[in-house]
Scaffold this active site. Structure first.
Site, PDB file in Angstrom:
ATOM      1  N   ALA A 128       1.978   4.844  -4.846  1.00  0.00           N
ATOM      2  CA  ALA A 128       2.300   3.675  -5.660  1.00  0.00           C
ATOM      3  C   ALA A 128       3.689   3.091  -5.466  1.00  0.00           C
ATOM      4  CB  ALA A 128       2.107   4.010  -7.136  1.00  0.00           C
ATOM      5  N   ALA A 129       4.688   3.918  -5.183  1.00  0.00           N
ATOM      6  CA  ALA A 129       6.069   3.412  -5.127  1.00  0.00           C
ATOM      7  C   ALA A 129       6.222   2.383  -4.007  1.00  0.00           C
ATOM      8  CB  ALA A 129       7.033   4.574  -4.916  1.00  0.00           C
ATOM      9  N   PRO A 130       6.994   1.314  -4.265  1.00  0.00           N
ATOM     10  CA  PRO A 130       7.828   1.030  -5.449  1.00  0.00           C
ATOM     11  C   PRO A 130       7.119   0.298  -6.575  1.00  0.00           C
ATOM     12  CG  PRO A 130       8.263  -0.600  -3.764  1.00  0.00           C
ATOM     13  CD  PRO A 130       7.257   0.359  -3.161  1.00  0.00           C
ATOM     14  N   GLY A 131       5.788   0.131  -6.472  1.00  0.00           N
ATOM     15  CA  GLY A 131       5.047  -0.360  -7.621  1.00  0.00           C
ATOM     16  C   GLY A 131       4.544  -1.779  -7.560  1.00  0.00           C
ATOM     17  N   ASP A 133       2.754   8.984  -6.971  1.00  0.00           N
ATOM     18  CA  ASP A 133       3.566   9.053  -5.759  1.00  0.00           C
ATOM     19  C   ASP A 133       4.233  10.419  -5.696  1.00  0.00           C
ATOM     20  OD1 ASP A 133       4.521   6.693  -3.709  1.00  0.00           O
ATOM     21  OD2 ASP A 133       5.980   8.322  -3.804  1.00  0.00           O
ATOM     22  N   ASP A 147       1.374  14.884  -5.191  1.00  0.00           N
ATOM     23  CA  ASP A 147       0.962  14.746  -3.801  1.00  0.00           C
ATOM     24  C   ASP A 147      -0.503  14.347  -3.789  1.00  0.00           C
ATOM     25  OD1 ASP A 147       0.177  15.021  -1.180  1.00  0.00           O
ATOM     26  OD2 ASP A 147       1.042  17.010  -0.894  1.00  0.00           O
ATOM     27  N   CYS A 202       0.464  -1.368   6.656  1.00  0.00           N
ATOM     28  CA  CYS A 202       1.216  -2.479   7.238  1.00  0.00           C
ATOM     29  C   CYS A 202       1.491  -2.162   8.712  1.00  0.00           C
ATOM     30  CB  CYS A 202       2.506  -2.748   6.465  1.00  0.00           C
ATOM     31  SG  CYS A 202       3.599  -1.325   6.270  1.00  0.00           S
TER      32      CYS A 202
END
Length: 454
Positions: free
Chosen positions: A273-276, A294, A320, A392
């Site tokens: 999830a980070a940075p959200g 995360d 994890d 990405c």
């Protein structure tokens, strides 16, 4: 009448730095850290910005650092051709300053004479006065011989595209017809794209507020929550930022939420999830029960900060994703987002230091991790539930090959069609290339859990 005696100017080494010298010193030190220590460009820029007060200087600092990182492989080779004796490793900051200066001339387009003078003065301010004469000679020679030097640089793919050899080979192998377009896109600055927080404002209203503030912006043609700014800026100064009316998020990342097809009441996992940004987008779209997970506790601080500013709430947990027993309560998820750690080769235009830090040897471990992540999370997905896998990356090994291998190994998994209104078909998924639709390079695949006999 006797004239008063004329004072001689103090030697340059003892005079106060000329305007711009200290700025270039900060840029050189930051760039040297990026190149030699593997520090991320954004981290190095943030540290340097803390010592630069004037917003105009900060803009030049950022432009110089991004351009020098983007074109390092080209102008580093140019510097080698311009000096008779290689600079020693301890002169890394002097080297960075020379490359920044060439980039300011050739890429940013600053006045030649001003750059040369500022570089010489900055070399002294840097504590390298013995290189001041070299700086003057190198930059003046670059100006005299620039056409011939650039012709030589253009003869090699590495220096023409300013991409490492391994990445040129990988992109050419995977996208032979689009390779040159990808290299060109990677060397242009990405636009600044906002994501409207539709819980707090309509896009038309935010566009009007930006217009009233004199900020040129336009709605993205096929992304419902996206606004594209004509120029980059400090987003914290934009109207509506403090009110949580928007976030910064590239359009390619915004597309993920559309593929998840969420609705009120669903139980959703954002596994990395980070940075959200994607977690917040999910919460802006529907009233869902979201677990934002995360493994990096420090990065989860950013998730809490972003959700608080936007007025959103989720269960944010350290865990994890591959060690399911440590965080899963046994209740299946209706939707799972796997925004998998990857090579980030699709966002080079936004993070040009990727070209300096990533290595070919990194890919195989990343692929192994991506495959393990999918295998671990699949049992937590509810029957008829949907999992979206996104990276990405531009590399097929991390994208369609990972999904194809997963599908072969899981009889209860089926690939759903990804809408064909963007990008290119890529096996069971779809690939957006850098710059397409004004977005970053992103891969997407959507999987549904079925009965084995379906």
């Amino acid at each position: 009448m006797t004239k008063p005696p004329q004072r001689r100017p103090a030697p340059a080494s003892s005079a106060a730095p000329a305007p711009g010298a200290q700025l270039r010193v900060e840029a050189a030190r930051a760039l040297a850290r990026v190149v030699s220590e593997g520090i991320s460009l954004r981290s190095a820029l943030g540290d340097a910005n803390s010592r630069v007060a004037d917003p105009r200087d900060r803009s030049l600092l950022a432009a110089s650092l991004f351009a020098a990182s983007r074109w390092w492989l080209r102008f580093d080779a140019a510097l080698d051709a311009l000096i008779d004796k290689p600079l020693p490793p301890k002169a890394r900051e002097a080297r960075a300053l020379l490359i920044i200066s060439m980039v300011q001339i050739a890429v940013i387009g600053l006045p030649d004479y001003a750059v040369v003078a500022a570089c010489v003065d900055a070399m002294r301010t840097l504590g390298q006065p013995h290189y001041a004469g070299l700086a003057n000679a190198v930059l003046r020679r670059f100006l005299r011989e620039r056409e011939a030097i650039e012709k030589t640089l253009d003869a090699s793919e590495v220096t023409r595209h300013a991409h490492p050899r391994w990445l040129i080979d990988a992109i050419t192998r995977d996208w032979p017809e689009q390779a040159d377009t990808i290299f060109t896109a990677n060397n242009h600055q990405a636009p600044l794209t906002l994501r409207v927080n539709r819980r707090r404002v309509e896009r038309t209203v935010l566009l009007q507020r930006l217009y009233d503030a004199g900020i040129a912006a336009s709605p993205h043609a096929d992304l419902a929550d996206a606004i594209v700014l004509a120029e980059s800026t400090d987003v914290t100064r934009l109207p509506g930022y403090a009110e949580g009316l928007f976030s910064v998020q590239d359009g390619a990342a915004q597309r993920v939420v559309d593929l998840l097809d969420i609705e009120d009441g669903l139980r959703v996992l954002d596994a990395c999830a980070a940075p959200g940004g994607k977690a917040a987008h999910l919460l802006e779209r529907a009233n869902i029960e979201l677990l934002a997970l995360d493994s990096d506790a420090a990065r989860l601080d950013r998730v809490h900060e972003n959700l608080a500013r936007l007025g959103l709430d989720a269960d944010v947990a350290v865990g994890d994703a591959m060690a399911v027993a440590g965080w899963w309560d046994g209740r299946p998820f209706d939707r799972i987002l796997v925004d998998a750690p990857c090579s980030a080769t699709g966002i080079v235009r936004r993070q040009p230091d990727i070209k300096l830090h990533r290595r070919a040897a990194d890919i195989a471990p990343l692929v192994a991790g991506q495959s393990a992540l999918l295998a671990a999370l699949w049992p937590t997905l509810a029957p008829r539930g949907r999992l979206v896998y996104a990276t990405c990356s531009l590399l097929r090994a991390e994208n369609e090959d990972v999904i194809a291998t997963f599908l072969d190994a899981h009889a209860d998994a089926r690939a759903l069609p990804v809408p064909a209104n963007f990008g290119l078909e890529a096996g069971p998924g779809r690939q957006n290339l850098p710059g397409e639709n004004g977005c970053d390079g992103f891969f997407y695949a959507a999987l549904v859990k079925v009965q084995v006999n379906e």
